[in-house]
Design a protein around this motif. Sequence first.
Motif, PDB file in Angstrom:
ATOM      1  N   THR A 129       0.828  -1.214   0.000  1.00 10.50           N
ATOM      2  CA  THR A 129       0.000   0.000   0.000  1.00 10.50           C
ATOM      3  C   THR A 129       0.856   1.255   0.000  1.00 10.50           C
ATOM      4  N   ALA A 130       2.070   1.168   0.525  1.00 12.09           N
ATOM      5  CA  ALA A 130       2.968   2.326   0.514  1.00 12.09           C
ATOM      6  C   ALA A 130       3.195   2.828  -0.901  1.00 12.09           C
ATOM      7  N   ALA A 131       3.145   1.929  -1.883  1.00 13.03           N
ATOM      8  CA  ALA A 131       3.329   2.344  -3.275  1.00 13.03           C
ATOM      9  C   ALA A 131       2.191   3.251  -3.734  1.00 13.03           C
ATOM     10  N   ARG A 158      11.843  -8.558   5.433  1.00 16.01           N
ATOM     11  CA  ARG A 158      10.802  -8.965   4.483  1.00 16.01           C
ATOM     12  C   ARG A 158       9.852  -7.802   4.214  1.00 16.01           C
ATOM     13  N   HIS A 159       9.491  -7.084   5.259  1.00 15.84           N
ATOM     14  CA  HIS A 159       8.636  -5.908   5.122  1.00 15.84           C
ATOM     15  C   HIS A 159       9.284  -4.898   4.175  1.00 15.84           C
ATOM     16  N   THR A 164       9.564  -2.020  -0.855  1.00 15.14           N
ATOM     17  CA  THR A 164      10.495  -1.492  -1.852  1.00 15.14           C
ATOM     18  C   THR A 164      10.112  -1.955  -3.254  1.00 15.14           C
ATOM     19  N   ALA A 165       9.825  -3.232  -3.395  1.00 13.98           N
ATOM     20  CA  ALA A 165       9.479  -3.761  -4.716  1.00 13.98           C
ATOM     21  C   ALA A 165       8.237  -3.078  -5.275  1.00 13.98           C
ATOM     22  N   ALA A 166       7.236  -2.867  -4.438  1.00 10.50           N
ATOM     23  CA  ALA A 166       5.996  -2.237  -4.902  1.00 10.50           C
ATOM     24  C   ALA A 166       6.239  -0.802  -5.348  1.00 10.50           C
ATOM     25  N   ILE A 167       7.043  -0.066  -4.584  1.00 13.07           N
ATOM     26  CA  ILE A 167       7.307   1.334  -4.932  1.00 13.07           C
ATOM     27  C   ILE A 167       8.181   1.430  -6.171  1.00 13.07           C
TER      28      ILE A 167
END
Length: 438
Positions: A129-131, A158-159, A164-167
């Motif tokens: 959701t950060a993305a 892991r978090h 990071t991947a999503a953003i």
Amino acid sequence: MTRALIIGAPRSGSGKTSVTIGLLRAFARRGLRVRGVKSGPDYIDPGFHHAATGRAGLNLDSWAMEPDLVAQLLGQAAEDADLLLIESAMGLFDGIAGGEGRTGAAADLARLLGIPVLLVLDVSGQSQTAAAVAIGFRHYDPDVRMAGVVLNRAGSERHVRLSTAAIEDTGMSVVGAVLRNSELSLPERHLGLVQASEHPAIQGHIDRLADVMETSLDLDAILSLTVELPASTGSTQAHLPPPGQRIAIASDAAFTFLYPHLGSHWRAVGAELVPFSPLADEAPPADCDVCWIPGGYPELHAERIAAADRFRQGLARFAAEKPVHGECGGYMVLGERLEDAEGVSHAMTGLLSHATSFARRKMNLGYRQATLLADGPMGVAGQVIRGHEFHYASVSDPGTDEAFATIADGTGQPIGRSGGRRGQVTGTFFHAIARVTQ
């Protein structure tokens, strides 16, 4: 050439102050001449910026300061610095309806000066959701460029990977992640953060923050996000002029809230600031030509102030011949009485007739535009000055003095008369930031 970067976040409490302070010290360790800047009317954070870098902090406020003054102050701050880190107040876009580029939000500075933003995202309780949040910031205003993202308060590696991947799938760069650590939080007090000068081990705390930033963030990548500042073309016209040539200024644990840009400008144009301590029972030096009592925490020291006979008597002698002005906490001390948080009433200087109470707590917070009603240390009658109020104390007895100014809020809505004036003594809860010249 000096480079700059804005550090912003979606809201207050995201951890941008800890990230900023840690980065200031981390870059200073690399031998860079670093200076911290705070957007908005915040007294506390510039003190931490100063402690982290050894260079005086600065406030830039797009609502209270005309654009020419913002440019002049930024240019002045850049004269002896390689890097300026500008910390946003509240959320990056949070401000008031003050007109184009005059909202008070740090986003105004990004537009005006072309400085990109390093976005600090508190990712606790979320991951991918950060993305969505990052995308919103990227597209909300095309004139405010998001240069990179710092993940803060991550719960695990892991978090970090998930967020990071999503953003980064959206095309934005993540320059590091700070894991959740309660020891990184700055202590708080009844009006907000403890001031840097009150922190018992401030340098050790800043070093710990810098250690975390060095191990958690890519400092080289962050430096690559900075931009060169253009040459300053600003003006000093909107500066608040010094109230006198030799200014006796109350300065101790009870009276600390003088904006760095005011003291710096007053000295630059030839005025001398002569500190004295009411808590040490010192009176303003008689060879000064004006006395300025800034805001602070007099309610925490009311008993000592009430017992400081040399201070009270000396201030009365000074006021009989020369101007005295008090802002916020200084205004409280100029009154007849101050009621502390326990409901105990303490006699103050009585140079004005009002009384104030901290026992009846009510937050007063917001931008203010003041029109002076008479000539005095802050300017001539009719002069308009922009600033703010932030206090929990209230006026329990308005007294019988003439008003100091009429005030309006940041959108121009009238509030009424403010403060008091008797002879050469003036005072108000209003903190002055800059004049209006247009």
